[in-house]
Design a protein around this motif. Structure first.
Motif, PDB file in Angstrom:
ATOM      1  N   SER A  34       0.565 -44.534  -4.053  1.00 51.15           N
ATOM      2  CA  SER A  34       0.774 -45.646  -3.143  1.00 51.15           C
ATOM      3  C   SER A  34      -0.174 -45.656  -1.965  1.00 51.15           C
ATOM      4  O   SER A  34      -0.320 -46.662  -1.304  1.00 51.15           O
ATOM      5  CB  SER A  34       2.226 -45.645  -2.639  1.00 51.15           C
ATOM      6  N   ASP A  35      -0.815 -44.556  -1.644  1.00 51.66           N
ATOM      7  CA  ASP A  35      -1.715 -44.501  -0.505  1.00 51.66           C
ATOM      8  C   ASP A  35      -3.040 -43.900  -0.915  1.00 51.66           C
ATOM      9  O   ASP A  35      -3.093 -42.962  -1.693  1.00 51.66           O
ATOM     10  CB  ASP A  35      -1.137 -43.623   0.619  1.00 51.66           C
ATOM     11  N   ASN A  36      -4.099 -44.426  -0.377  1.00 47.33           N
ATOM     12  CA  ASN A  36      -5.419 -43.867  -0.588  1.00 47.33           C
ATOM     13  C   ASN A  36      -5.766 -43.035   0.623  1.00 47.33           C
ATOM     14  O   ASN A  36      -6.278 -43.546   1.602  1.00 47.33           O
ATOM     15  CB  ASN A  36      -6.457 -44.972  -0.794  1.00 47.33           C
ATOM     16  N   VAL A  37      -5.469 -41.748   0.577  1.00 47.17           N
ATOM     17  CA  VAL A  37      -5.768 -40.845   1.671  1.00 47.17           C
ATOM     18  C   VAL A  37      -7.176 -40.325   1.481  1.00 47.17           C
ATOM     19  O   VAL A  37      -7.515 -39.825   0.415  1.00 47.17           O
ATOM     20  CB  VAL A  37      -4.754 -39.671   1.697  1.00 47.17           C
ATOM     21  N   LYS A  86       1.806 -36.334   4.015  1.00 45.72           N
ATOM     22  CA  LYS A  86       1.561 -36.660   2.605  1.00 45.72           C
ATOM     23  C   LYS A  86       0.546 -35.692   2.000  1.00 45.72           C
ATOM     24  O   LYS A  86       0.723 -35.224   0.890  1.00 45.72           O
ATOM     25  CB  LYS A  86       1.088 -38.108   2.462  1.00 45.72           C
ATOM     26  N   GLN A  87      -0.491 -35.399   2.750  1.00 49.73           N
ATOM     27  CA  GLN A  87      -1.543 -34.528   2.236  1.00 49.73           C
ATOM     28  C   GLN A  87      -1.084 -33.074   2.161  1.00 49.73           C
ATOM     29  O   GLN A  87      -1.240 -32.413   1.135  1.00 49.73           O
ATOM     30  CB  GLN A  87      -2.782 -34.632   3.125  1.00 49.73           C
ATOM     31  N   VAL A  88      -0.484 -32.574   3.226  1.00 53.48           N
ATOM     32  CA  VAL A  88      -0.137 -31.153   3.304  1.00 53.48           C
ATOM     33  C   VAL A  88       1.126 -30.822   2.509  1.00 53.48           C
ATOM     34  O   VAL A  88       1.194 -29.785   1.859  1.00 53.48           O
ATOM     35  CB  VAL A  88       0.007 -30.709   4.778  1.00 53.48           C
ATOM     36  N   ALA A 129       4.371 -35.343   0.570  1.00 54.99           N
ATOM     37  CA  ALA A 129       5.451 -36.294   0.863  1.00 54.99           C
ATOM     38  C   ALA A 129       5.154 -37.630   0.202  1.00 54.99           C
ATOM     39  O   ALA A 129       4.009 -38.070   0.157  1.00 54.99           O
ATOM     40  CB  ALA A 129       5.592 -36.481   2.373  1.00 54.99           C
ATOM     41  N   VAL A 130       6.191 -38.270  -0.306  1.00 57.48           N
ATOM     42  CA  VAL A 130       6.044 -39.604  -0.881  1.00 57.48           C
ATOM     43  C   VAL A 130       6.627 -40.670   0.048  1.00 57.48           C
ATOM     44  O   VAL A 130       6.370 -41.855  -0.118  1.00 57.48           O
ATOM     45  CB  VAL A 130       6.693 -39.709  -2.282  1.00 57.48           C
ATOM     46  N   ARG A 131       7.416 -40.241   1.020  1.00 52.39           N
ATOM     47  CA  ARG A 131       7.994 -41.146   2.016  1.00 52.39           C
ATOM     48  C   ARG A 131       8.086 -40.380   3.321  1.00 52.39           C
ATOM     49  O   ARG A 131       8.427 -39.196   3.333  1.00 52.39           O
ATOM     50  CB  ARG A 131       9.382 -41.609   1.568  1.00 52.39           C
ATOM     51  N   ILE A 179      10.858 -36.514   5.550  1.00 50.65           N
ATOM     52  CA  ILE A 179      10.018 -36.771   4.380  1.00 50.65           C
ATOM     53  C   ILE A 179      10.865 -36.698   3.114  1.00 50.65           C
ATOM     54  O   ILE A 179      11.941 -36.108   3.096  1.00 50.65           O
ATOM     55  CB  ILE A 179       8.826 -35.797   4.245  1.00 50.65           C
ATOM     56  N   LYS A 180      10.352 -37.322   2.097  1.00 52.53           N
ATOM     57  CA  LYS A 180      10.892 -37.132   0.739  1.00 52.53           C
ATOM     58  C   LYS A 180       9.766 -36.566  -0.084  1.00 52.53           C
ATOM     59  O   LYS A 180       8.642 -37.053  -0.060  1.00 52.53           O
ATOM     60  CB  LYS A 180      11.354 -38.454   0.130  1.00 52.53           C
ATOM     61  N   LYS A 181      10.076 -35.478  -0.788  1.00 46.13           N
ATOM     62  CA  LYS A 181       9.085 -34.856  -1.675  1.00 46.13           C
ATOM     63  C   LYS A 181       9.379 -35.270  -3.091  1.00 46.13           C
ATOM     64  O   LYS A 181      10.456 -35.578  -3.459  1.00 46.13           O
ATOM     65  CB  LYS A 181       9.171 -33.333  -1.549  1.00 46.13           C
TER      66      LYS A 181
END
Length: 163
Positions: A23-26, A99-101, A104-106, A161-163
Motif C-alpha cells: 500500500s505504500d511506496n517507501v 512500516k520500514q523497521v 507495520a501495515v497500519r 501499529i498492526k503487524k
C-alpha cells in the motif's frame, strides 16, 4: 563455491527478515534503520496499562509493547516540547519508520498535553472520536512516551501499529 553458498544464505536471510508494503511506496534510498531499545518510566507503563485496560473493557484484545514504538514516540515528544505545542507534525515520517523497521501495515497516533495522570489522559482520549478510534483500532502493538517540559507540563505520544 564457499562464496556462492555464503551469498545465497545472506540473500535468503535478508528476504526472510525484510518487509514490504503493497500500500505504500517507501523510498529505499536511506539506509534501513534498526529497531531501537527504550526503557520505560513508571508513568509510561501506567499509560500503556490504562490503554490496555480500556481496550479490554470494550471487548478488545490488549496490545503488546514494542520498545521501538516508544522510542519513536519519545522523539516526537522532544519535538512537541521544542515547539511548545501538542501536534501530529511529522506523522508521515514516523509512520514510514514504523512500516520500514517493524513491518507495520497500519499506524495510528494519539498525542496529549498538560494532563497530570495517565488515567486522565486516556479518559480524555475516550471522549474524542478520532483518539477513541485509535484506542479501539485494529492494532496489535503499541508504545508510548511521556515527557515533561521545563515548566512541568507533560507531553504524551501513544503510537499504535498492526503487524
Amino acid at each position: 563455491m564457499k562464496k556462492i553458498i555464503i551469498t545465497i544464505v545472506a540473500l535468503t536471510f535478508i528476504s526472510l527478515t525484510s518487509c514490504s508494503s503493497d500500500s505504500d511506496n517507501v523510498s529505499n534510498s536511506n539506509p534501513i534503520e534498526t529497531a531501537k531499545s527504550y526503557t520505560h518510566a513508571v508513568n509510561e507503563l501506567e499509560l500503556l496499562d490504562e490503554v490496555n485496560s480500556y481496550r479490554v473493557s470494550v471487548g478488545l484484545i490488549p496490545l503488546q509493547i514494542i520498545e521501538h514504538i516508544s522510542h519513536v514516540s519519545s522523539q516526537h515528544n522532544d519535538y512537541m516540547i521544542a515547539v511548545k505545542n501538542a501536534n501530529h507534525d511529522g506523522f508521515s515520517e514516523r509512520k514510514s519508520n514504523l512500516k520500514q523497521v517493524l513491518c507495520a501495515v497500519r499506524v495510528g497516533e494519539n498525542v496529549a498535553y498538560g494532563f497530570n495522570t495517565s488515567k486522565a489522559t486516556v479518559s480524555a482520549w475516550t471522549t474524542s472520536p478520532s483518539h477513541k478510534a485509535n484506542l479501539e483500532g485494529d492494532y496489535s502493538h503499541f508504545g508510548a512516551s511521556i515527557k515533561t517540559d521545563d515548566a512541568g507540563r507533560k507531553y504524551y505520544t501513544n503510537m499504535f501499529i498492526k503487524k
